[in-house]
Write an enzyme that holds these catalytic residues in place. Structure first.
Site, PDB file in Angstrom:
ATOM      1  N   ASP A  90       0.842  -1.204   0.000  1.00  0.00           N
ATOM      2  CA  ASP A  90       0.000   0.000   0.000  1.00  0.00           C
ATOM      3  C   ASP A  90       0.877   1.253   0.000  1.00  0.00           C
ATOM      4  O   ASP A  90       0.365   2.378  -0.043  1.00  0.00           O
ATOM      5  CB  ASP A  90      -1.016  -0.009   1.144  1.00  0.00           C
ATOM      6  CG  ASP A  90      -0.377  -0.122   2.509  1.00  0.00           C
ATOM      7  OD1 ASP A  90       0.860  -0.208   2.597  1.00  0.00           O
ATOM      8  OD2 ASP A  90      -1.131  -0.124   3.513  1.00  0.00           O
ATOM      9  N   SER A  91       2.211   1.058  -0.021  1.00  0.00           N
ATOM     10  CA  SER A  91       3.130   2.180  -0.258  1.00  0.00           C
ATOM     11  C   SER A  91       2.895   2.737  -1.668  1.00  0.00           C
ATOM     12  O   SER A  91       3.414   3.807  -2.002  1.00  0.00           O
ATOM     13  CB  SER A  91       4.587   1.744  -0.088  1.00  0.00           C
ATOM     14  OG  SER A  91       4.840   0.545  -0.800  1.00  0.00           O
ATOM     15  N   ASP A 129      -1.087  -6.062  -0.182  1.00  0.00           N
ATOM     16  CA  ASP A 129      -1.542  -5.429   1.061  1.00  0.00           C
ATOM     17  C   ASP A 129      -3.044  -5.209   1.058  1.00  0.00           C
ATOM     18  O   ASP A 129      -3.600  -4.682   0.074  1.00  0.00           O
ATOM     19  CB  ASP A 129      -0.873  -4.056   1.223  1.00  0.00           C
ATOM     20  CG  ASP A 129       0.395  -4.113   2.044  1.00  0.00           C
ATOM     21  OD1 ASP A 129       0.553  -5.053   2.853  1.00  0.00           O
ATOM     22  OD2 ASP A 129       1.236  -3.210   1.881  1.00  0.00           O
ATOM     23  N   LYS A 142      -1.421  -9.426   2.805  1.00  0.00           N
ATOM     24  CA  LYS A 142      -0.702  -9.003   4.022  1.00  0.00           C
ATOM     25  C   LYS A 142      -1.566  -7.984   4.741  1.00  0.00           C
ATOM     26  O   LYS A 142      -2.237  -7.178   4.100  1.00  0.00           O
ATOM     27  CB  LYS A 142       0.644  -8.392   3.645  1.00  0.00           C
ATOM     28  CG  LYS A 142       1.398  -7.756   4.826  1.00  0.00           C
ATOM     29  CD  LYS A 142       2.843  -7.469   4.509  1.00  0.00           C
ATOM     30  CE  LYS A 142       3.125  -6.140   3.859  1.00  0.00           C
ATOM     31  NZ  LYS A 142       2.685  -4.951   4.624  1.00  0.00           N
ATOM     32  N   GLU A 165      -1.697  -5.477   8.596  1.00  0.00           N
ATOM     33  CA  GLU A 165      -0.894  -4.948   9.697  1.00  0.00           C
ATOM     34  C   GLU A 165      -1.539  -5.219  11.049  1.00  0.00           C
ATOM     35  O   GLU A 165      -2.748  -5.079  11.194  1.00  0.00           O
ATOM     36  CB  GLU A 165      -0.704  -3.433   9.520  1.00  0.00           C
ATOM     37  CG  GLU A 165       0.052  -3.058   8.243  1.00  0.00           C
ATOM     38  CD  GLU A 165       0.244  -1.544   8.086  1.00  0.00           C
ATOM     39  OE1 GLU A 165      -0.151  -0.773   8.990  1.00  0.00           O
ATOM     40  OE2 GLU A 165       0.794  -1.144   7.042  1.00  0.00           O
ATOM     41  N   GLU A 209       8.960  -4.284  10.694  1.00  0.00           N
ATOM     42  CA  GLU A 209       9.394  -2.977  10.177  1.00  0.00           C
ATOM     43  C   GLU A 209       9.951  -2.096  11.275  1.00  0.00           C
ATOM     44  O   GLU A 209       9.304  -1.860  12.304  1.00  0.00           O
ATOM     45  CB  GLU A 209       8.205  -2.281   9.471  1.00  0.00           C
ATOM     46  CG  GLU A 209       8.600  -0.926   8.908  1.00  0.00           C
ATOM     47  CD  GLU A 209       7.633  -0.368   7.874  1.00  0.00           C
ATOM     48  OE1 GLU A 209       6.683  -1.075   7.472  1.00  0.00           O
ATOM     49  OE2 GLU A 209       7.842   0.790   7.459  1.00  0.00           O
TER      50      GLU A 209
HETATM   51  O1  KIV Z   1       3.526  -1.178   1.635  1.00  0.00           O
HETATM   52  C1  KIV Z   1       4.726  -1.470   1.744  1.00  0.00           C
HETATM   53  O2  KIV Z   1       5.577  -1.096   0.926  1.00  0.00           O
HETATM   54  C2  KIV Z   1       5.132  -2.285   2.883  1.00  0.00           C
HETATM   55  C3  KIV Z   1       6.594  -2.474   3.082  1.00  0.00           C
HETATM   56  C4  KIV Z   1       7.171  -1.292   3.755  1.00  0.00           C
HETATM   57  C5  KIV Z   1       6.897  -3.713   3.808  1.00  0.00           C
HETATM   58  O3  KIV Z   1       4.322  -2.743   3.619  1.00  0.00           O
END
Ligand code: KIV
Length: 272
Positions: free
Chosen positions: A52-53, A91, A121, A123, A190
């Site tokens: 989600d980055s 994510d 994934k 959090e 992280e």
């Molecule tokens: O969204 C992302 O890029 C991440 C990484 C920082 C692991 O979750």
């Protein structure tokens, strides 16, 4: 120069588990589009994370909170079209899994069905246990994410190192054990002290993938735009830049502009 074991046809959760047991480090990178994912897969990357980055590096938002499920699915579809070998993790974006395990399962099913990705994934630890359990019950592999969890940035207040204090470190270890026990296939750690990264990696039997969590994790992940130097004003201690693509691309575009203005492009051989 790639040391990836390219004899492995397709990376699976079983292969990732075996890599931990055999102490072969796992290399993971973020990808959001077809062209980049194709290059990373050809290089032999083990895991591609449609992170989600994307909210930051693709859409220009300050945080990861605004990105939607539809947008994550669009990025995941593009990445999936590009890969032959890598295992693809997507994510679950903010607001699509917290507090309501039925909604979490619906969101995960949409990602799997509409993109063809291999896993999701999310959090958090104990707080999202029910959501993880329900997603796992549908046969969808889940990766956890502990330590600095960017979707909670407004709770933390800053992006500084997490779990430096004993109580938070202890909770992180308990959360890691919980994620292992309920059936996650791996955990991203992280921005936590290297010592804690080592302890967690030695305590649990599933792979840990660190980003700013030291060398003892079972693998490492970076945001590809940071590794390639496409992002510019971001210099956390954990980041190693392998290229300065912002400057390289800017230089190439400046050259192109100058050639167009001076009618140096197109040349004799670049016309019909
Ligand atoms: O969204 C992302 O890029 C991440 C990484 C920082 C692991 O979750």
């Amino acid at each position: 120069m790639s040391t990836a074991k390219k004899d492995i046809k397709k990376i699976t959760t079983h292969i990732l588990q075996r890599m931990k047991v055999q102490e072969e480090k796992i290399a993971m990178l973020t990808a959001y589009d077809y062209s980049m994912a194709r290059i990373f897969d050809a290089a032999g990357i083990d895991i591609l994370l449609v992170g989600d980055s994307a909210s930051n590096v693709m859409a220009g938002h300050e945080t990861t909170l605004p990105i939607t499920l539809d947008q994550m699915i669009y990025h995941a579809q593009s990445v999936i079209r590009a890969i032959n070998r890598a295992f693809v993790v997507v994510d679950l974006p903010f607001g699509t899994y917290q507090g309501d395990s039925k909604m979490a399962l619906k969101s995960a099913i949409r990602i799997m069905k509409e993109s063809g990705a291999h896993s999701v994934k999310l959090e958090g630890g104990a707080e999202v246990k029910d959501s993880i359990k329900r997603i796992l019950s549908a046969g969808i592999p889940v990766m956890g994410h502990l330590g600095l969890t960017p979707q909670s940035i407004y709770k933390f207040g800053t992006y500084t190192v997490r779990a430096k204090e004993e109580a938070e470190a202890q909770k992180l270890i308990e959360d890691a054990k919980l994620l292992e026990n309920i059936g996650c296939f791996g955990i991203v750690l992280e921005k936590i002290p290297a010592k804690l990264g080592k302890k967690v990696s030695e305590t649990i039997s599933i792979p840990t993938i660190g980003i700013g969590a030291g060398p003892h994790c079972d693998g490492q992940v970076l945001v590809s735009h940071d590794l390639l130097g496409i992002t510019k004003d971001f210099h956390p201690r954990f980041l190693r830049r392998y290229l300065e693509l912002f400057d390289t691309i800017k230089g190439a575009v400046e050259h192109y502009i100058s050639d167009v203005k001076s009618v140096n492009f197109p040349g004799e051989k670049e016309q019909y």
